[in-house]
Design an enzyme around this catalytic site. Structure first.
Site, PDB file in Angstrom:
ATOM      1  CG  HIS A  43      -1.954   0.995   1.293  1.00  0.00           C
ATOM      2  ND1 HIS A  43      -3.207   0.731   1.793  1.00  0.00           N
ATOM      3  CD2 HIS A  43      -1.991   2.281   0.901  1.00  0.00           C
ATOM      4  CE1 HIS A  43      -3.957   1.813   1.711  1.00  0.00           C
ATOM      5  NE2 HIS A  43      -3.227   2.784   1.176  1.00  0.00           N
ATOM      6  NE  ARG A  88       0.609  11.583  -2.863  1.00  0.00           N
ATOM      7  CZ  ARG A  88      -0.488  11.291  -2.175  1.00  0.00           C
ATOM      8  NH1 ARG A  88      -1.528  10.734  -2.792  1.00  0.00           N
ATOM      9  NH2 ARG A  88      -0.545  11.529  -0.873  1.00  0.00           N
ATOM     10  CG  ASN A  90      -5.404   6.841  -4.097  1.00  0.00           C
ATOM     11  OD1 ASN A  90      -5.225   5.641  -4.217  1.00  0.00           O
ATOM     12  ND2 ASN A  90      -6.164   7.359  -3.155  1.00  0.00           N
ATOM     13  CG  ASP A 100      -1.847   4.907   3.608  1.00  0.00           C
ATOM     14  OD1 ASP A 100      -1.829   5.183   2.397  1.00  0.00           O
ATOM     15  OD2 ASP A 100      -2.742   5.289   4.381  1.00  0.00           O
ATOM     16  CG  HIS A 129      -5.385   2.021   5.781  1.00  0.00           C
ATOM     17  ND1 HIS A 129      -6.759   1.882   5.792  1.00  0.00           N
ATOM     18  CD2 HIS A 129      -5.089   2.809   4.716  1.00  0.00           C
ATOM     19  CE1 HIS A 129      -7.264   2.547   4.779  1.00  0.00           C
ATOM     20  NE2 HIS A 129      -6.289   3.111   4.103  1.00  0.00           N
ATOM     21  CG  HIS A 188     -10.070   3.768   3.056  1.00  0.00           C
ATOM     22  ND1 HIS A 188      -9.083   4.726   3.030  1.00  0.00           N
ATOM     23  CD2 HIS A 188     -10.901   4.142   4.061  1.00  0.00           C
ATOM     24  CE1 HIS A 188      -9.310   5.628   3.970  1.00  0.00           C
ATOM     25  NE2 HIS A 188     -10.417   5.279   4.596  1.00  0.00           N
TER      26      HIS A 188
END
Length: 440
Positions: A62, A66, A96, A312, A233, A181
């Protein structure tokens, strides 16, 4: 081909085989060639690892790189460089990004960037829904065929139960896990954990129940579909209890915990001084919880209930955090502080060394079945990939993000004095020396 390497005289720990002994490790042609004592191969470059631990390179399920879309926060080059410095030689990149990998062509373009710029092995995680908007399923079959190892809308929980069930069914048919999540956004609009500290600071909170309810729902959907569910997480004591119960019922659920949630609590937002700091560097989603929750996570890791330690890693530009707390971005830059926080807890007697080693190596490999992609991954045995990390467990460390390779300097740990330093990393047989103290 890389030159042969001899990592000499370190304490070799390989949870996959149960090895824990002072050994030499020889690598050749990108593979582990031999383990033994008093190895003297001709022509090998020697690294003296006396007093250090030698483990297989860490595997992170995880992380946020970017790029594409948010290069001001980090790039594939900078963030995989940070991963390398932290001992991580294999990472799974969350979707993401902009564009997000929700179909084959976007995934292909991202994979081209990985091939060009990544300094460690990177596996892609594809979106569950188009654009991570939670309205309709992404092209899961295209993403699986393109090389994704899991599906996730990380940061954007799949709120629609019917859609989540359909996603689990399709992911199961494709042989891949859903990494979710777990949150129930309608229960809050919070910036930190809901509790005594949020009340003291006057900040809106995220209740533990928001995570717990989502974990329970998703586990029941996994049970109904037979799909593999991975809880990203986990942060709550009650969430851990539900996961442990699901395992006893035979439901194929795995989970991860971050170094941040193992080491810090909601008090980090307040800060260590007499006046509240409103430290935006401690703003993370899911939030740092209570000391009771933290202790439950530590106990669950030691007991083997938690499969993986996942960073994360979430780098941000300075301006993303230099704002009012409620307006600040969520996330902590974690690659380069993970070892120091974990080994500090080992030194304190909180975390079991072998549990930590397992959760950084074979645990995450098993959770996502990554050995199907790279045979021998997560193992330190002859024939396995030559991915190694050398750690000095007693070395003092002062966290100084200004010296990090990551573009993200956003950590609440700046200035902390901790224990445990990465001395050297071998990735694919290539040696990176991080400390001059090693005798080479």
């Amino acid at each position: 081909m890389n030159e042969p390497l001899l990592i000499r005289g370190g304490r070799v720990i390989d949870p996959a085989s149960g090895t824990d002994a002072v050994l030499d490790v020889l690598t050749r042609d990108g593979r582990i060639a031999a383990l033994g004592t008093n190895l003297e191969p001709a022509g090998a470059r020697v690294v003296d690892a006396a007093g250090c631990l030698v483990l297989t390179g860490f595997v992170d399920l995880h992380a946020h790189l970017r790029e594409p879309g948010f290069e001001q926060k980090g790039t594939i080059r900078t963030e995989t460089g940070a991963a390398l410095r932290g001992g991580f030689t294999t990472i799974c990149a969350m979707p993401n990004t902009s564009p997000a990998p929700d179909c084959g062509p976007v995934l292909e373009s991202i994979l081209e960037r990985f091939a060009r710029d990544a300094r460690v092995r990177v596996f892609p995680i594809g979106c569950i829904t188009r654009r991570r908007e939670g309205q309709e399923l992404a092209e899961l079959a295209e993403l699986a065929a393109g090389g994704c190892v899991a599906f996730s809308d990380d940061g954007s929980p799949v709120a629609n139960g019917r859609l989540m069930r359909n996603a689990l069914q399709l992911a199961s048919a494709l042989g891949l896990p859903i990494s979710e999540h777990c949150d129930t956004p309608e229960l809050h609009h919070g910036a930190m954990n809901e509790g005594a500290v949020s009340e003291r600071l006057g900040l809106p909170g995220q209740p533990a129940a928001a995570e717990v309810a989502a974990i329970a729902r998703n586990i029941e959907l996994a049970a109904a579909t037979g799909a593999r569910l991975h809880i990203a997480h986990v942060t709550t004591a009650r969430g851990i209890e539900i996961i442990a119960d699901a395992r006893q019922r035979g439901i194929p659920v795995t989970c991860e915990v971050t170094p941040s949630h193992l080491f810090l609590t909601e008090e980090a937002v307040f800060g260590e001084g007499p006046e509240p700091a409103y430290d935006t560097n401690a703003k993370i989603n899911p939030p740092l919880r209570t000391e009771q929750d933290r202790r439950a996570l530590v106990a669950a890791l030691n007991a083997g209930i938690i499969d993986a330690i996942a960073t994360d890693h979430a780098p941000h530009a300075v301006e993303d955090k230099l704002v009012e707390f409620e307006d600040a971005a969520f996330g902590i830059s974690c690659f380069e502080s993970a070892v120091a926080t974990l080994w500090t807890q080992v030194a304190r007697g909180e975390l079991d060394l072998h549990a930590v080693a397992r959760a950084l190596t074979i645990g995450p490999v098993a959770a996502f079945e990554l050995n199907r992609r790279v045979p021998g991954l997560g193992r330190l045995q002859p024939g396995s990939p030559a991915d190694l990390v050398v750690i000095d467990p007693a070395a003092p460390v002062t966290i100084d993000p200004a010296r990090w390779a990551s573009k993200g300097k956003n950590t609440p740990l700046a200035g902390r004095s901790l224990t445990g330093r990465v001395r050297a990393v071998v990735a694919g047989g290539a040696l990176t020396l991080l400390e001059e103290e090693l005798h080479v």
